[in-house]
Design a protein around this motif. Structure first.
Motif, PDB file in Angstrom:
ATOM      1  N   HIS A  54      -1.446  15.612  -7.191  1.00 38.27           N
ATOM      2  CA  HIS A  54      -0.940  14.326  -6.693  1.00 38.27           C
ATOM      3  C   HIS A  54      -0.248  14.496  -5.342  1.00 38.27           C
ATOM      4  O   HIS A  54      -0.430  13.659  -4.436  1.00 38.27           O
ATOM      5  N   LEU A  55       0.537  15.543  -5.191  1.00 38.05           N
ATOM      6  CA  LEU A  55       1.228  15.766  -3.928  1.00 38.05           C
ATOM      7  C   LEU A  55       0.259  16.061  -2.795  1.00 38.05           C
ATOM      8  O   LEU A  55       0.531  15.736  -1.633  1.00 38.05           O
ATOM      9  N   THR A  56      -0.888  16.672  -3.105  1.00 37.23           N
ATOM     10  CA  THR A  56      -1.904  16.905  -2.079  1.00 37.23           C
ATOM     11  C   THR A  56      -2.416  15.589  -1.514  1.00 37.23           C
ATOM     12  O   THR A  56      -2.579  15.426  -0.295  1.00 37.23           O
ATOM     13  N   VAL A  57      -2.668  14.634  -2.397  1.00 35.43           N
ATOM     14  CA  VAL A  57      -3.108  13.308  -1.948  1.00 35.43           C
ATOM     15  C   VAL A  57      -2.004  12.645  -1.120  1.00 35.43           C
ATOM     16  O   VAL A  57      -2.272  11.988  -0.098  1.00 35.43           O
ATOM     17  N   PHE A  58      -0.755  12.817  -1.529  1.00 29.99           N
ATOM     18  CA  PHE A  58       0.371  12.241  -0.790  1.00 29.99           C
ATOM     19  C   PHE A  58       0.460  12.822   0.619  1.00 29.99           C
ATOM     20  O   PHE A  58       0.722  12.090   1.593  1.00 29.99           O
ATOM     21  N   LEU A  59       0.241  14.115   0.765  1.00 24.12           N
ATOM     22  CA  LEU A  59       0.285  14.744   2.088  1.00 24.12           C
ATOM     23  C   LEU A  59      -0.829  14.213   2.984  1.00 24.12           C
ATOM     24  O   LEU A  59      -0.642  14.053   4.198  1.00 24.12           O
ATOM     25  N   PHE A  86       0.832  -1.207   0.000  1.00 27.04           N
ATOM     26  CA  PHE A  86       0.000   0.000   0.000  1.00 27.04           C
ATOM     27  C   PHE A  86       0.867   1.258   0.000  1.00 27.04           C
ATOM     28  O   PHE A  86       0.603   2.216  -0.749  1.00 27.04           O
ATOM     29  N   SER A  87       1.907   1.271   0.832  1.00 25.46           N
ATOM     30  CA  SER A  87       2.802   2.435   0.877  1.00 25.46           C
ATOM     31  C   SER A  87       3.481   2.653  -0.465  1.00 25.46           C
ATOM     32  O   SER A  87       3.635   3.798  -0.911  1.00 25.46           O
ATOM     33  N   THR A  88       3.876   1.572  -1.124  1.00 27.76           N
ATOM     34  CA  THR A  88       4.516   1.704  -2.435  1.00 27.76           C
ATOM     35  C   THR A  88       3.573   2.346  -3.438  1.00 27.76           C
ATOM     36  O   THR A  88       3.961   3.264  -4.175  1.00 27.76           O
ATOM     37  N   VAL A  89       2.321   1.877  -3.486  1.00 27.88           N
ATOM     38  CA  VAL A  89       1.360   2.439  -4.439  1.00 27.88           C
ATOM     39  C   VAL A  89       1.111   3.916  -4.145  1.00 27.88           C
ATOM     40  O   VAL A  89       1.079   4.750  -5.064  1.00 27.88           O
ATOM     41  N   MET A  90       0.953   4.272  -2.867  1.00 24.97           N
ATOM     42  CA  MET A  90       0.684   5.666  -2.509  1.00 24.97           C
ATOM     43  C   MET A  90       1.902   6.553  -2.770  1.00 24.97           C
ATOM     44  O   MET A  90       1.769   7.664  -3.302  1.00 24.97           O
ATOM     45  N   ALA A 111       8.319   5.192 -12.582  1.00 24.25           N
ATOM     46  CA  ALA A 111       7.502   5.341 -11.379  1.00 24.25           C
ATOM     47  C   ALA A 111       6.359   4.325 -11.354  1.00 24.25           C
ATOM     48  O   ALA A 111       6.235   3.528 -10.414  1.00 24.25           O
ATOM     49  N   LEU A 112       5.516   4.345 -12.381  1.00 23.56           N
ATOM     50  CA  LEU A 112       4.359   3.450 -12.394  1.00 23.56           C
ATOM     51  C   LEU A 112       4.780   1.997 -12.579  1.00 23.56           C
ATOM     52  O   LEU A 112       4.139   1.079 -12.046  1.00 23.56           O
ATOM     53  N   GLY A 113       5.864   1.785 -13.329  1.00 27.16           N
ATOM     54  CA  GLY A 113       6.355   0.418 -13.497  1.00 27.16           C
ATOM     55  C   GLY A 113       6.803  -0.197 -12.180  1.00 27.16           C
ATOM     56  O   GLY A 113       6.669  -1.408 -11.975  1.00 27.16           O
ATOM     57  N   SER A 114       7.319   0.635 -11.269  1.00 25.63           N
ATOM     58  CA  SER A 114       7.721   0.116  -9.961  1.00 25.63           C
ATOM     59  C   SER A 114       6.524  -0.362  -9.162  1.00 25.63           C
ATOM     60  O   SER A 114       6.592  -1.374  -8.457  1.00 25.63           O
ATOM     61  N   GLY A 129       3.189  10.501  -4.505  1.00 25.64           N
ATOM     62  CA  GLY A 129       4.410  11.233  -4.172  1.00 25.64           C
ATOM     63  C   GLY A 129       5.395  11.359  -5.313  1.00 25.64           C
ATOM     64  O   GLY A 129       5.729  12.473  -5.746  1.00 25.64           O
ATOM     65  N   VAL A 130       5.872  10.230  -5.824  1.00 25.07           N
ATOM     66  CA  VAL A 130       6.901  10.262  -6.876  1.00 25.07           C
ATOM     67  C   VAL A 130       6.362  10.904  -8.149  1.00 25.07           C
ATOM     68  O   VAL A 130       6.991  11.790  -8.737  1.00 25.07           O
TER      69      VAL A 130
END
Length: 364
Positions: free
Chosen positions: A350-355, A105-109, A288-291, A114-115
């Protein structure tokens, strides 16, 4: 490449130190707390430095083998780190059934919010707007959405076992689907639809140029560095988990999962940002998405096999709040890449969602 350079010495040092720590684990565990913390901080610094050296070798390989194979090398290498660390922490001490869920979950978020957000923001500020290939990006998002829902949401709605968990047959079946879907994606990326994942400008610039020498050496040093990072990261993650349990933290699994994901995603984060700053947005998104695709597609089958073989329980279903955040990140990604053009504002969203994700780790 000279022998006594950071590119050579750091991977070797990380591997040797990892072996020493593994052999001397009992003696280190008996040290005073402050000494163990100091050693762990020093190891963490070495891990971060080695990660950047590994990135250097991975980018050298990417340049030599061309795209999208170079990106695939990086994502596969980083996923190997995450799989090893997750399995190690999952089996360390008291069984930890939720650490795989939190790490995935952390990786996807971190990736989707974030990335991607940071790459789009910095790339947009430098180039005003950037173009990407919708066919390739949509394929990446489709795989991430299918994998994320199957692994992190569906377990909450099955009836065979308690909510959040699969029965062994369900777990093996879903793991097989994840692996099959990832293999299908890799086949499309590297052969059938390769042009959908390559920037036109990058393809033109690299076409016809000879491949530099030193490919085998870069592969060897990358492998040595990754093994060293895995062994050292296992030690740091175990110490972190023990420390959080000692202070009775309510977010132990979430914090350790975020730590593992952050650590192993560092090379891809830097590579994705550099590519976006060079106006190579498609390569940035591939990385990023491939990871995220590789993390779910490869981590879940390995963790599931470890769970079935060892008998350790495995909980994959997210809670209500995390499920909402996951769906929000995926929905924002679908909208962001629907037009084939991004700006700095896209990255800021995207960064807003990450925060928000960071906030719910600190204040659940």
């Amino acid at each position: 490449m000279p022998l006594f350079t950071p590119e050579v010495l750091l991977p070797v040092t990380a591997l040797l130190l990892g072996i020493v720590l593994h052999l001397a684990h009992a003696q280190i565990a008996n040290l005073p707390t402050f000494a163990e913390v100091a050693i762990s901080l020093g190891i963490l610094g070495l891990v971060f430095w080695t990660v950047f050296v590994a990135l250097h070798h991975a980018e050298a390989i990417a340049h030599k083998v061309g795209e999208p194979f170079g990106t695939l090398v990086l994502t596969t290498a980083v996923t190997a780190i995450e799989v090893s660390v997750i399995v190690s922490v999952m089996l360390h001490g008291t069984p930890n059934p939720a650490i795989a869920r939190e790490s995935v979950f952390s990786t996807v978020m971190i990736v989707c919010a974030g990335v991607v957000g940071l790459a789009l923001l910095l790339g947009g500020l430098r180039h005003h707007h950037q173009e990407h290939k919708r066919e390739g990006t949509n394929a990446l998002l489709a795989v991430i959405i299918a994998l994320s829902i199957l692994v992190l949401v569906l377990p909450n709605f099955t009836l065979t076992t308690a909510p959040g968990a699969f029965s062994p047959p369900q777990l093996l079946f879903v793991s097989g689907l994840c692996l099959l879907l990832y293999v299908g994606f890799v086949f499309a990326q590297t052969s059938r639809h390769r042009e959908d994942f390559v920037d036109d400008l990058v393809a033109i610039e690299t076409e016809g140029h000879p491949k530099p020498a030193g490919l085998v050496r870069s592969f060897v040093l990358l492998g040595i560095g990754l093994i060293g990072i895995v062994v050292l990261a296992e030690h740091v993650a175990a110490v972190l988990e023990t420390g959080l349990e000692a202070i009775h933290s309510q977010q132990t699994d979430a914090i350790v999962g975020a730590f593992i994901a952050t650590l192993v995603l560092l090379p891809e984060t830097m590579a994705a940002i550099r590519a976006a700053m060079r106006n190579e947005l498609q390569r940035s998104l591939n990385i990023a998405l491939g990871s995220a695709c590789a993390t779910i597609g490869l981590t879940v089958p390995v963790v599931a096999a470890a769970s079935v073989i060892t008998g350790h329980p495995l909980v994959l279903g997210l809670g209500p709040g995390d499920s909402v955040l996951l769906l929000l990140a995926l929905a924002v990604s679908m909208v962001s890449f629907g037009s084939g053009r991004t700006t700095a504002l896209t990255g800021f969203v995207h960064l807003t969602v990450f925060l928000a994700y960071i906030l719910l780790i600190a204040l659940p």
